[in-house]
Design a protein around this motif. Structure first.
Motif, PDB file in Angstrom:
ATOM      1  N   ARG A  54       0.844  -1.204   0.000  1.00 18.35           N
ATOM      2  CA  ARG A  54       0.000   0.000   0.000  1.00 18.35           C
ATOM      3  C   ARG A  54       0.878   1.254   0.000  1.00 18.35           C
ATOM      4  NH1 ARG A  54      -3.256  -1.542   3.467  1.00 18.35           N
ATOM      5  NH2 ARG A  54      -5.025  -1.964   2.116  1.00 18.35           N
ATOM      6  N   ARG A  58       1.052   3.844  -3.169  1.00 13.88           N
ATOM      7  CA  ARG A  58       0.685   5.258  -2.969  1.00 13.88           C
ATOM      8  C   ARG A  58       1.813   6.178  -3.404  1.00 13.88           C
ATOM      9  NH1 ARG A  58      -2.122   4.636   2.931  1.00 13.88           N
ATOM     10  NH2 ARG A  58      -4.194   4.053   2.189  1.00 13.88           N
ATOM     11  N   ARG A  61       1.948   6.148  -7.204  1.00 14.41           N
ATOM     12  CA  ARG A  61       0.795   6.888  -7.742  1.00 14.41           C
ATOM     13  C   ARG A  61       0.987   8.384  -7.584  1.00 14.41           C
ATOM     14  NH1 ARG A  61      -4.187   6.525  -4.204  1.00 14.41           N
ATOM     15  NH2 ARG A  61      -2.812   7.948  -3.103  1.00 14.41           N
ATOM     16  N   GLU A  65       1.292  11.251 -10.763  1.00 16.23           N
ATOM     17  CA  GLU A  65       0.155  12.138 -11.059  1.00 16.23           C
ATOM     18  C   GLU A  65       0.605  13.371 -11.834  1.00 16.23           C
ATOM     19  OE1 GLU A  65      -1.754  12.858  -7.294  1.00 16.23           O
ATOM     20  OE2 GLU A  65      -2.938  11.025  -7.460  1.00 16.23           O
ATOM     21  N   GLU A  74       0.574   5.222 -12.753  1.00 20.55           N
ATOM     22  CA  GLU A  74      -0.579   5.631 -11.960  1.00 20.55           C
ATOM     23  C   GLU A  74      -1.685   4.574 -12.032  1.00 20.55           C
ATOM     24  OE1 GLU A  74      -3.448   9.546 -11.385  1.00 20.55           O
ATOM     25  OE2 GLU A  74      -1.957   9.535 -12.990  1.00 20.55           O
ATOM     26  N   ARG A  75      -1.934   4.044 -13.217  1.00 20.96           N
ATOM     27  CA  ARG A  75      -2.962   3.013 -13.399  1.00 20.96           C
ATOM     28  C   ARG A  75      -2.630   1.745 -12.616  1.00 20.96           C
ATOM     29  NH1 ARG A  75      -2.055   1.166 -18.565  1.00 20.96           N
ATOM     30  NH2 ARG A  75      -0.807  -0.419 -17.547  1.00 20.96           N
ATOM     31  N   GLY A  78      -2.904   2.217  -8.923  1.00 20.76           N
ATOM     32  CA  GLY A  78      -4.319   2.228  -8.559  1.00 20.76           C
ATOM     33  C   GLY A  78      -4.897   0.827  -8.490  1.00 20.76           C
ATOM     34  N   GLU A  79      -4.477  -0.038  -9.395  1.00 20.23           N
ATOM     35  CA  GLU A  79      -4.957  -1.421  -9.375  1.00 20.23           C
ATOM     36  C   GLU A  79      -4.497  -2.152  -8.120  1.00 20.23           C
ATOM     37  OE1 GLU A  79      -3.716  -3.170 -13.086  1.00 20.23           O
ATOM     38  OE2 GLU A  79      -5.144  -1.962 -14.244  1.00 20.23           O
ATOM     39  N   LEU A  81      -3.793  -0.695  -5.232  1.00 18.50           N
ATOM     40  CA  LEU A  81      -4.555  -0.114  -4.130  1.00 18.50           C
ATOM     41  C   LEU A  81      -5.995  -0.633  -4.110  1.00 18.50           C
ATOM     42  CD1 LEU A  81      -3.108   3.486  -4.301  1.00 18.50           C
ATOM     43  CD2 LEU A  81      -2.711   1.781  -2.506  1.00 18.50           C
ATOM     44  N   ASP A  82      -6.607  -0.778  -5.283  1.00 21.68           N
ATOM     45  CA  ASP A  82      -7.952  -1.336  -5.356  1.00 21.68           C
ATOM     46  C   ASP A  82      -7.979  -2.776  -4.852  1.00 21.68           C
ATOM     47  OD1 ASP A  82      -8.920   1.034  -6.415  1.00 21.68           O
ATOM     48  OD2 ASP A  82      -9.015   0.291  -8.484  1.00 21.68           O
TER      49      ASP A  82
END
Length: 85
Positions: A54, A58, A61, A65, A74-75, A78-79, A81-82
């Motif tokens: 995590r 972060r 990401r 940005e 970034e993508r 995000g995956e 983190l999801d």
């Protein structure tokens, strides 16, 4: 190493690469290493791996940005983190 399931070896390699990229002041390589390392930790899932994943995701990401050509970082971050929820 990660793809071969050699998670401990991959962890060591990622740690070395992360340190080197910081010393070289190469932010894109730092972010790339962080997101791939986070993916490996997500897969390994031992001890505090998810908390570390995590944090790395972060960081990757946040670094990506608004930067042109970094959208895949970034993508992928995000995956991760999801997946961690």
């Amino acid at each position: 190493e990660h793809l071969l399931g050699r998670f401990d070896d991959a962890h060591t390699s990622f740690a070395r690469a992360h340190e080197l990229h910081h010393r070289l002041r190469a932010p894109q390589f730092v972010a790339r290493t962080e997101v791939r390392w986070a993916q490996m930790l997500l897969d390994r899932n031992q001890g505090d791996d998810h908390a570390r994943a995590r944090s790395l995701a972060r960081s990757a990401r946040d670094a990506s940005e608004g930067r042109s050509g970094w959208d895949w970082i970034e993508r992928d971050a995000g995956e991760v983190l999801d997946a961690l929820g």
